[in-house]
Enzyme design. Structure first.
Site, PDB file in Angstrom:
ATOM      1  N   LYS A 142       5.700 -10.721  -2.677  1.00 44.57           N
ATOM      2  CA  LYS A 142       5.772  -9.258  -2.684  1.00 44.57           C
ATOM      3  C   LYS A 142       5.067  -8.658  -1.471  1.00 44.57           C
ATOM      4  CE  LYS A 142       1.829  -8.116  -5.701  1.00 44.57           C
ATOM      5  NZ  LYS A 142       1.432  -7.396  -6.919  1.00 44.57           N
ATOM      6  N   ASP A 143       4.269  -9.470  -0.745  1.00 39.45           N
ATOM      7  CA  ASP A 143       3.592  -8.996   0.459  1.00 39.45           C
ATOM      8  C   ASP A 143       4.383  -9.277   1.729  1.00 39.45           C
ATOM      9  OD1 ASP A 143       1.384  -8.136  -1.011  1.00 39.45           O
ATOM     10  OD2 ASP A 143       0.321 -10.040  -0.787  1.00 39.45           O
TER      11      ASP A 143
ATOM     12  N   ARG B 191       4.147   2.096  -6.106  1.00 43.42           N
ATOM     13  CA  ARG B 191       5.105   1.863  -7.196  1.00 43.42           C
ATOM     14  C   ARG B 191       4.449   2.126  -8.538  1.00 43.42           C
ATOM     15  NH1 ARG B 191       5.423  -2.050 -10.875  1.00 43.42           N
ATOM     16  NH2 ARG B 191       3.809  -3.239  -9.801  1.00 43.42           N
ATOM     17  N   ARG B 192       3.258   1.566  -8.743  1.00 40.94           N
ATOM     18  CA  ARG B 192       2.567   1.793 -10.015  1.00 40.94           C
ATOM     19  C   ARG B 192       2.181   3.262 -10.160  1.00 40.94           C
ATOM     20  NH1 ARG B 192      -0.449  -3.489  -8.747  1.00 40.94           N
ATOM     21  NH2 ARG B 192       0.765  -5.057  -9.878  1.00 40.94           N
TER      22      ARG B 192
ATOM     23  N   ARG C  28      -8.430   0.090  -3.743  1.00 35.97           N
ATOM     24  CA  ARG C  28      -8.174  -1.041  -2.859  1.00 35.97           C
ATOM     25  C   ARG C  28      -9.119  -2.190  -3.196  1.00 35.97           C
ATOM     26  NH1 ARG C  28      -6.319  -1.073   2.032  1.00 35.97           N
ATOM     27  NH2 ARG C  28      -6.241  -3.294   1.529  1.00 35.97           N
TER      28      ARG C  28
ATOM     29  N   ARG D 116     -11.494  -4.589  -7.869  1.00 34.41           N
ATOM     30  CA  ARG D 116     -10.900  -3.514  -8.681  1.00 34.41           C
ATOM     31  C   ARG D 116     -11.470  -3.518 -10.100  1.00 34.41           C
ATOM     32  NH1 ARG D 116      -4.522  -3.523  -6.680  1.00 34.41           N
ATOM     33  NH2 ARG D 116      -4.967  -4.407  -4.630  1.00 34.41           N
TER      34      ARG D 116
ATOM     35  N   CYS E 100       5.590  -0.308   2.084  1.00 36.95           N
ATOM     36  CA  CYS E 100       4.531   0.206   1.205  1.00 36.95           C
ATOM     37  C   CYS E 100       4.533   1.727   1.150  1.00 36.95           C
ATOM     38  CB  CYS E 100       3.165  -0.285   1.684  1.00 36.95           C
ATOM     39  SG  CYS E 100       2.819  -2.002   1.254  1.00 36.95           S
TER      40      CYS E 100
END
Length: 308
Positions: free
Chosen positions: A85-86, A133-134, A151, A157, A244
């Site tokens: 996904k990166d 997205r979230r 971040r 987190r 992004c």
């Protein structure tokens, strides 16, 4: 084979190192090597260095792979492990994804000390996330909530959450599973409620094009169904010119020789969203993704992604 003849590049977060160790172990087992024959080379990427602002403001996905890909080009490493996904949808000329491993759980995890699930957060509660997205899907489901930028790696987190900087956060369940921290998940968010990021839960191994030695080394790690699903999802993302800076979600599922794909684009505030789905032969994975992207663009209008 002498020690450190094979050099495997990775980011240095605890999760990235666990993923690299997993790949090293799989390669060693497949070829009867001592894991010590494969050196893990930690490379700090721009995405790791920049912690004070959202990635959407400073360049997007390539920030987590640029320095690693440079190390492949200058041959200071032989292969690299990435969370797919990166990875940008268009790779630099001369590099290829040589294998995509079997996917982990694609779902997101809701984590909170104040509510059992997203729907139970009190009005005005704060959700911390680094993902547009979230953010967009949270605001779509709960427009009353405040979303702030979170971040850092998983541990950072979770620490911020414990310090009260937010009332909840959302992380990839795959990462928690790999870290052995699924107990930190308050609830698992089903994909019907929150569609995951493109290629979430999938690991890819990047090598230099034409490097037959490395291609043969990792061939046994490749997982057909995951590769087909990721191909469809990334084809959709490429068609949307996604980065992004854009809230995009997508998930493909493969059953025998059939593939189903769901895709969604949203505005960051979640007020507008467009969804589509496709089903077809696995041989058409890339074209199904491209076709889904074309429909989403047509429905949203030419300025949707720019304005988003």
């Amino acid at each position: 084979m002498s020690q450190s003849q094979i050099r495997l590049g990775t980011r240095g977060s605890p999760l990235a190192l666990i993923q690299a160790e997993h790949v090293r172990g799989r390669i060693a087992a497949a070829h009867g090597l001592d894991p010590g024959d494969i050196e893990i080379v930690v490379i700090k990427t721009s995405g790791d260095k920049i912690q004070d602002r959202p990635l959407s403001e400073v360049g997007g996905k390539g920030l987590f792979t640029k320095e690693i890909e440079e190390a492949l080009f200058d041959k200071s490493i032989d292969l690299a492990v990435h969370s797919m996904k990166d990875v940008a949808t268009v790779l630099p000329d001369g590099l290829v994804i040589g294998a995509i491993l079997e996917r982990e759980d694609v779902r997101d995890a809701f984590i909170s000390l104040k509510a059992r699930r997203l729907a139970e957060l009190p009005e005005g509660a704060i959700v911390g996330t680094a993902s547009l997205r979230r953010q967009a899907q949270v605001k779509r489901l709960r427009p009353d909530l405040e979303v702030v930028t979170f971040r850092g790696n998983v541990g950072t987190r979770l620490r911020k959450l414990g310090e009260g900087q937010a009332d909840a956060t959302i992380l990839a369940l795959a990462g928690l599973k790999r870290l052995g921290q699924t107990d930190r998940a308050t609830a698992v968010i089903e994909t019907a409620e929150m569609l995951p990021a493109v290629a979430q839960g999938a690991l890819g191994i990047e090598i230099r094009a034409g490097d037959t030695r490395m291609a043969e080394l990792i061939a046994s790690l490749a997982h057909r169904e995951t590769a087909l699903a990721v191909t469809a999802e990334r084809s959709m993302l490429r068609g949307l010119d996604g980065s992004c800076k854009t809230p995009i979600a997508g998930l493909a599922l493969v059953s025998a020789d059939r593939l189903t794909l769901r895709g969604m684009i949203l505005t960051p505030d979640g007020r507008e969203a467009h969804e589509t789905s496709r089903e077809g032969s696995v041989g058409d994975a890339a074209s199904l993704g491209a076709d889904a992207a074309a429909e989403l663009l047509a429905r949203a209008g030419p300025n949707f992604l720019r304005e988003a």
